[in-house]
Design a protein around this motif. Sequence first.
Motif, short mmCIF file in Angstrom:
data_model
loop_
_atom_site.label_atom_id
_atom_site.label_comp_id
_atom_site.label_asym_id
_atom_site.label_seq_id
_atom_site.Cartn_x
_atom_site.Cartn_y
_atom_site.Cartn_z
N GLU A 78 0.88 -1.33 0.11
CA GLU A 78 -0.07 0.08 -0.02
C GLU A 78 0.87 1.21 0.06
O GLU A 78 0.51 2.19 -0.77
CB GLU A 78 -0.86 0.10 1.16
N THR A 79 1.88 1.21 0.77
CA THR A 79 2.73 2.44 0.97
C THR A 79 3.42 2.57 -0.41
O THR A 79 3.47 3.74 -0.87
CB THR A 79 3.81 2.16 2.11
N ARG A 80 4.04 1.59 -1.03
CA ARG A 80 4.94 1.78 -2.13
C ARG A 80 3.74 2.30 -3.29
O ARG A 80 4.22 3.28 -4.09
CB ARG A 80 5.33 0.30 -2.82
N ASP A 81 2.54 1.67 -3.45
CA ASP A 81 1.61 2.25 -4.10
C ASP A 81 1.30 3.57 -4.04
O ASP A 81 1.28 4.43 -5.17
CB ASP A 81 0.46 1.18 -4.16
N ALA A 82 0.92 4.10 -2.96
CA ALA A 82 0.60 5.45 -2.72
C ALA A 82 1.77 6.48 -3.17
O ALA A 82 1.49 7.33 -3.59
CB ALA A 82 0.45 5.57 -1.28
N ILE A 83 2.87 6.10 -2.80
CA ILE A 83 4.08 7.19 -3.10
C ILE A 83 4.27 7.15 -4.68
O ILE A 83 4.57 8.14 -5.24
CB ILE A 83 5.22 6.41 -2.44
N ALA A 84 4.14 5.95 -5.16
CA ALA A 84 4.15 5.84 -6.69
C ALA A 84 3.14 6.71 -7.32
O ALA A 84 3.35 7.29 -8.40
CB ALA A 84 4.02 4.46 -7.11
N ASN A 85 2.07 6.73 -6.75
CA ASN A 85 0.78 7.63 -7.08
C ASN A 85 0.85 9.19 -6.70
O ASN A 85 0.31 9.82 -7.25
CB ASN A 85 -0.18 6.98 -6.67
N GLY A 86 1.98 9.46 -5.88
CA GLY A 86 2.12 11.07 -5.61
C GLY A 86 2.18 11.24 -4.18
O GLY A 86 2.26 12.47 -4.06
N ALA A 87 1.89 10.45 -3.23
CA ALA A 87 1.64 10.81 -1.94
C ALA A 87 2.98 11.22 -1.45
O ALA A 87 4.09 10.52 -1.67
CB ALA A 87 1.07 9.68 -0.97
N SER A 88 3.13 12.34 -0.58
CA SER A 88 4.31 12.69 0.13
C SER A 88 4.35 12.38 1.69
O SER A 88 5.30 12.84 2.18
CB SER A 88 4.76 14.05 -0.39
N GLU A 89 3.09 11.91 2.20
CA GLU A 89 2.90 11.67 3.50
C GLU A 89 1.94 10.42 3.78
O GLU A 89 1.04 10.33 2.84
CB GLU A 89 2.30 13.07 4.23
N ILE A 90 2.75 9.66 4.65
CA ILE A 90 2.04 8.54 4.90
C ILE A 90 1.41 8.32 6.19
O ILE A 90 2.48 8.61 7.02
CB ILE A 90 2.94 7.20 4.37
N ASP A 91 0.17 8.04 6.52
CA ASP A 91 -0.21 7.74 7.92
C ASP A 91 -0.52 6.29 8.00
O ASP A 91 -1.55 5.99 7.42
CB ASP A 91 -1.58 8.78 8.23
N MET A 92 0.16 5.63 8.79
CA MET A 92 -0.16 4.31 9.01
C MET A 92 -0.79 3.80 10.30
O MET A 92 -0.58 4.66 11.42
CB MET A 92 1.27 3.16 8.65
N VAL A 93 -1.59 2.75 10.13
CA VAL A 93 -2.08 2.53 11.73
C VAL A 93 -1.49 0.95 12.22
O VAL A 93 -1.09 0.06 11.32
CB VAL A 93 -3.71 2.05 11.38
N ILE A 94 -0.99 1.12 13.22
CA ILE A 94 -0.56 -0.05 13.99
C ILE A 94 -1.26 -1.21 14.07
O ILE A 94 -2.72 -0.96 14.17
CB ILE A 94 0.18 0.22 15.13
N ASN A 95 -0.84 -2.39 14.17
CA ASN A 95 -1.73 -3.51 14.79
C ASN A 95 -2.01 -3.50 16.20
O ASN A 95 -0.99 -3.77 16.87
CB ASN A 95 -0.82 -4.95 14.36
#
Length: 221
Positions: A78-95
């Motif tokens: 998901e992160t790689r895809d988002a960055i490839a699509n132009g995201a410059s900030e990622i907010d991830m949820v922990i388990n």
Amino acid sequence: MSEEEILEHVDHTLLLQTATWEEIRQICDDAMQYQTASVCIPPSYVKQASEYVQGSVSVCTVIGFPNGYMTTKVKEFETRDAIANGASEIDMVINVGWLKDKKYDLITEEIRILKAVCGDKILKVIIETCLLEEEEKIKMCEIVTEAGADYIKTSTGFSSGGATFEDVELFARHVGPQVKIKAAGGITSMEDARRFLELGADRLGTSRIIKLLKKEEASGY
């Protein structure tokens, strides 16, 4: 602190399941007009939004959202895809289940993997404070610091509670000096926003602040 200074710290957010492109485009227009820190939007709109704003505002998206119990491999993709699509900030949820099980090494490694994917782009770690005991919140401050993430973030806005002043104060006492704080969910007024920033938050995740400025009904995230 002026309204303009507060807006510089706002991640203008729309993450509802029903969000349409027309609504996302309006969020982008608002962010550009009011010069917010970013727009925070669903992954499926990142490419379209990035092309629309053309670098005039940062595009942030969410990973493992909102429950966080996907595998690390899925979050990495998901992160790689988002960055490839132009995201410059990622907010991830922990388990959160891993935290309850005290699988601290797994959480640390997951954050490290996603930060490695992000590189010089910003990684924020959502720990969903409303589901945690105080000792678990403190432990996550330690883990986020050790794993090298850029921010610790209070909430998704999709669980039983959002940001509190007490949690931001707790974070400020326990995160490392390189880790910033994002308060998100339930920020209902400029006064609340100002207070969160005074207590140590650097970012505010909210959809209501811009609505208040536009004199619209300030409901939602």
